[in-house]
Design an enzyme around this catalytic site. Structure first.
Site, short mmCIF file in Angstrom:
data_model
loop_
_atom_site.label_atom_id
_atom_site.label_comp_id
_atom_site.label_asym_id
_atom_site.label_seq_id
_atom_site.Cartn_x
_atom_site.Cartn_y
_atom_site.Cartn_z
N LYS A 1 0.82 -1.22 0.00
CA LYS A 1 0.00 0.00 0.00
C LYS A 1 0.86 1.27 0.00
O LYS A 1 0.55 2.23 -0.70
CB LYS A 1 -0.93 0.01 1.23
CG LYS A 1 -1.90 -1.16 1.28
CD LYS A 1 -2.71 -1.16 2.56
CE LYS A 1 -1.91 -1.36 3.82
NZ LYS A 1 -1.28 -2.70 3.95
N HIS B 1 4.73 0.79 6.31
CA HIS B 1 4.53 1.05 4.89
C HIS B 1 5.87 1.47 4.28
O HIS B 1 6.50 2.43 4.73
CB HIS B 1 3.48 2.15 4.68
CG HIS B 1 2.11 1.74 5.13
ND1 HIS B 1 1.00 2.56 5.06
CD2 HIS B 1 1.66 0.56 5.65
CE1 HIS B 1 -0.05 1.90 5.52
NE2 HIS B 1 0.33 0.70 5.89
P1 GDP Z 1 2.30 -2.15 3.05
O1 GDP Z 1 2.20 -2.38 4.51
O2 GDP Z 1 1.06 -2.57 2.32
O3 GDP Z 1 2.68 -0.73 2.70
O4 GDP Z 1 3.47 -3.09 2.52
P2 GDP Z 1 4.91 -3.31 3.20
O5 GDP Z 1 5.73 -2.10 2.94
O6 GDP Z 1 4.78 -3.75 4.61
O7 GDP Z 1 5.43 -4.58 2.41
C1 GDP Z 1 5.51 -4.60 1.03
C2 GDP Z 1 6.97 -4.87 0.64
O8 GDP Z 1 7.02 -5.18 -0.74
C3 GDP Z 1 7.86 -3.64 0.82
O9 GDP Z 1 9.17 -4.05 1.17
C4 GDP Z 1 7.87 -3.00 -0.57
O10 GDP Z 1 9.05 -2.25 -0.83
C5 GDP Z 1 7.83 -4.24 -1.43
N1 GDP Z 1 7.20 -4.06 -2.74
C6 GDP Z 1 6.09 -3.36 -3.07
N2 GDP Z 1 5.79 -3.53 -4.38
C7 GDP Z 1 6.74 -4.37 -4.87
C8 GDP Z 1 6.95 -4.95 -6.15
O11 GDP Z 1 6.21 -4.75 -7.11
N3 GDP Z 1 8.03 -5.79 -6.27
C9 GDP Z 1 8.87 -6.07 -5.24
N4 GDP Z 1 9.88 -6.91 -5.44
N5 GDP Z 1 8.69 -5.52 -4.02
C10 GDP Z 1 7.63 -4.70 -3.84
P1 IMO Z 2 0.25 -2.79 7.25
O1 IMO Z 2 -0.45 -1.45 7.29
C1 IMO Z 2 0.25 -7.00 8.38
C2 IMO Z 2 -1.79 -8.02 12.11
C3 IMO Z 2 -0.90 -8.57 13.22
C4 IMO Z 2 -1.87 -9.50 13.93
C5 IMO Z 2 -3.18 -8.71 13.85
C6 IMO Z 2 -3.51 -7.89 15.10
O2 IMO Z 2 1.72 -2.69 7.25
O3 IMO Z 2 -0.30 -3.65 6.17
P2 IMO Z 2 -2.54 -5.61 16.08
O4 IMO Z 2 -1.15 -5.24 16.52
O5 IMO Z 2 -3.09 -4.73 15.01
O6 IMO Z 2 -3.50 -5.76 17.23
O7 IMO Z 2 -2.37 -7.10 15.45
O8 IMO Z 2 -3.06 -7.84 12.73
N1 IMO Z 2 -1.37 -6.72 11.56
C7 IMO Z 2 -0.76 -6.57 10.38
N2 IMO Z 2 -0.32 -7.49 9.49
N3 IMO Z 2 0.36 -5.69 8.10
C8 IMO Z 2 -0.10 -4.76 8.96
O9 IMO Z 2 -0.11 -3.43 8.66
C9 IMO Z 2 -0.66 -5.19 10.18
N4 IMO Z 2 -1.18 -4.53 11.25
C10 IMO Z 2 -1.62 -5.49 12.08
O10 IMO Z 2 0.21 -9.25 12.69
O11 IMO Z 2 -2.03 -10.66 13.18
MG MG Z 3 3.26 -3.34 6.03
#
Ligand code: GDP
Ligand code: IMO
Ligand code: MG
Length: 432
Positions: free
Chosen positions: A16, A41
């Site tokens: 995201k 994120h």
């Molecule tokens: P979010 O919580 O939804 O914002 O996602 P996170 O940042 O926790 O995890 C997504 C991971 O995937 C991050 O390390 C991003 O840099 C990576 N990512 C996102 N889009 C892509 C993609 O198209 N390819 C690859 N290889 N990595 C990606």
């Molecule tokens: P983003 O925004 C993935 C999961 C936790 C646990 C459950 C409850 O980066 O996608 P909490 O601490 O919210 O009470 O935990 O929700 N969880 C997530 N998993 N990405 C997240 O955020 C999360 N935020 C909470 O791992 O299973």
């Molecule tokens: Mg995340």
């Protein structure tokens, strides 16, 4: 009607942050509406990696205003620290660029201690929370006992008194359970310091957004977590305590539905989940390891907030279909398509079989979900590295077929995919 609501379509970590960063390039405001620093994120820009937990992911665009909405639960100490570390790497953070709702709730050290105590008490049945105090903070909010960000504008004594009294009553619970108690005065001091730093940023963001929307500004609502972690719609109790779905954007920001133009669901090209709860397409072994990565790359499947390895599996279309129905996506986007390169064949779970019966939508109870056997459709994989593709037509035929098949199974258009973590590693269908 200039609102785009962006929502994680799975269990969080769909990418995201990077999609918000992309959309922020043509938006005026990015507004986060739920969760707290349980979120992580990631935005990758020119080789630098930014991990945001509370500050919205539009912050890297200098002309975008970032808003933290009333639906969030905010740890003021961690927020002040995050703002400071962003400043240290050159990100401009001023009250003109970041606005914090006066109606968001504060996470106190008491909430964090209670989160740990509750998880410990659950033992093997624990939720696997991020231990950031999220659940207890929302519990105080709905129990009408919370402290709000606007309370940091109060006179210092009153704010301190409320914080100390919350910690003292939690100490009684903690000592009954034989757990270490908290020092209310030390906590109060760190919260007072954070309050002083945050005070200039706190405003009525609902009014701010309404005026901006009336003036024709465009707003991207940044979802945290994901649809399947929603307190109402997720696999309860293995969920977070907020509403990361489309409805949550409206209540979490205090804006009306008539401004909404687009509801964009972001899904990873495969499934991941961190924490407990059912995950019908979870894999173990070689393919799971391929999807997860070794941890050597920042984009490998290890939690951005907790570092925990994420559970990995094939894309679960049954869950995606459900996310479409909960949120009414007008469009979806698939991320991390590049990670599927090199696999001989790919599987999509198009239905579940439970006790001889086929399900196109997930059953409500975890007991049934735990017994769900995915019914897979197998598609050919592709060998080529796709991370340099920038047009849909450049993707191998098998990759295009995979994307189109997911769109057809969900009955929602997929017009963009990402093929790497950097801002420009995106492929838009309309560009082909
Ligand atoms: P979010 O919580 O939804 O914002 O996602 P996170 O940042 O926790 O995890 C997504 C991971 O995937 C991050 O390390 C991003 O840099 C990576 N990512 C996102 N889009 C892509 C993609 O198209 N390819 C690859 N290889 N990595 C990606
Ligand atoms: P983003 O925004 C993935 C999961 C936790 C646990 C459950 C409850 O980066 O996608 P909490 O601490 O919210 O009470 O935990 O929700 N969880 C997530 N998993 N990405 C997240 O955020 C999360 N935020 C909470 O791992 O299973
Ligand atoms: Mg995340």
């Amino acid at each position: 009607m200039p609102i785009t609501i962006l929502i994680g379509a799975q269990w969080g970590d769909e990418g995201k942050g990077r999609v918000v960063d992309w959309l922020a390039g043509s938006a005026d405001i990015v507004a986060r509406y739920a969760g707290g620093d349980n979120a992580g994120h990631t935005v990758a820009l020119n080789g630098k990696v930014y991990k945001l937990h509370l500050v919205p992911s539009g912050i890297l665009h200098s002309r975008v205003v970032s808003i933290m909405g009333n639906g969030m639960v905010i740890n003021p100490v961690n927020l002040a620290r995050e703002m400071q570390s962003l400043r240290a790497i050159g990100v401009d953070i001023t009250p003109e660029r970041l606005v914090i709702s006066s109606r968001a709730h504060i996470i106190t050290p008491a909430h964090i201690a209670l989160d740990s105590a509750k998880e410990a008490a659950l033992g093997d049945d624990k939720i696997g929370t991020t231990l950031r105090g999220i659940g207890p903070a929302y519990l105080d909010k709905t129990g009408r006992a919370g402290i709000r960000t606007g309370d940091m504008l109060l006179d210092v004594e009153e704010f301190t008194e409320r914080l100390v009294s919350a910690i003292e009553s939690t100490n009684q619970v903690l000592s009954q359970q034989g757990r270490e108690t908290l020092d209310p005065q030390a906590a109060a001091q760190s919260y007072l310091d954070a309050a002083a730093a945050l005070r200039p940023y706190i405003k009525d963001t609902s009014v701010y957004l309404h005026q901006a929307l009336r003036a024709g500004k465009s707003v991207v609502c940044e979802g945290a977590q994901g649809t399947l972690l929603d307190i109402d719609h997720g696999s309860y109790p293995f969920v977070t305590s907020s509403s990361p779905t489309a409805g949550g954007a409206l209540t979490g920001l205090g804006v009306g539905p008539l401004f909404v133009e687009k509801v964009l669901g972001v899904a990873k090209a495969f499934s991941t989940r961190v924490g407990g709860g059912p995950m019908p397409t979870e894999l173990e072994g070689e393919i799971a390891q391929r999807l997860r990565g070794s941890g050597a790359n920042f984009w490998d499947e290890f939690g951005t907030t907790t570092g925990r390895p994420r559970r990995c599996g094939w894309l679960d279309v049954v869950m995606l279909r459900y996310a479409v129905s909960v949120n009414g996506f007008s469009e979806m986007m698939l991320t991390k398509l590049d990670i599927l390169s090199g696999l001989d064949e790919l599987k999509l779970a198009v239905a579940y079989e439970i006790d001889g019966q086929q399900y196109e939508y997930p059953p409500v109870t975890n007991e049934l979900l735990q017994r769900a056997k995915p019914v897979y459709e197998t598609l050919p994989g592709w060998r080529d590295d796709i991370s340099g593709c920038r047009e849909f037509a450049q993707l191998p035929l098998a990759a295009r077929r995979y994307v189109d098949r997911v769109a057809a199974l969900c009955d929602v258009p997929i017009n963009s995919v990402s093929v790497g973590p950097e801002r420009d590693q995106l492929v838009e269908k309309s560009a082909s």
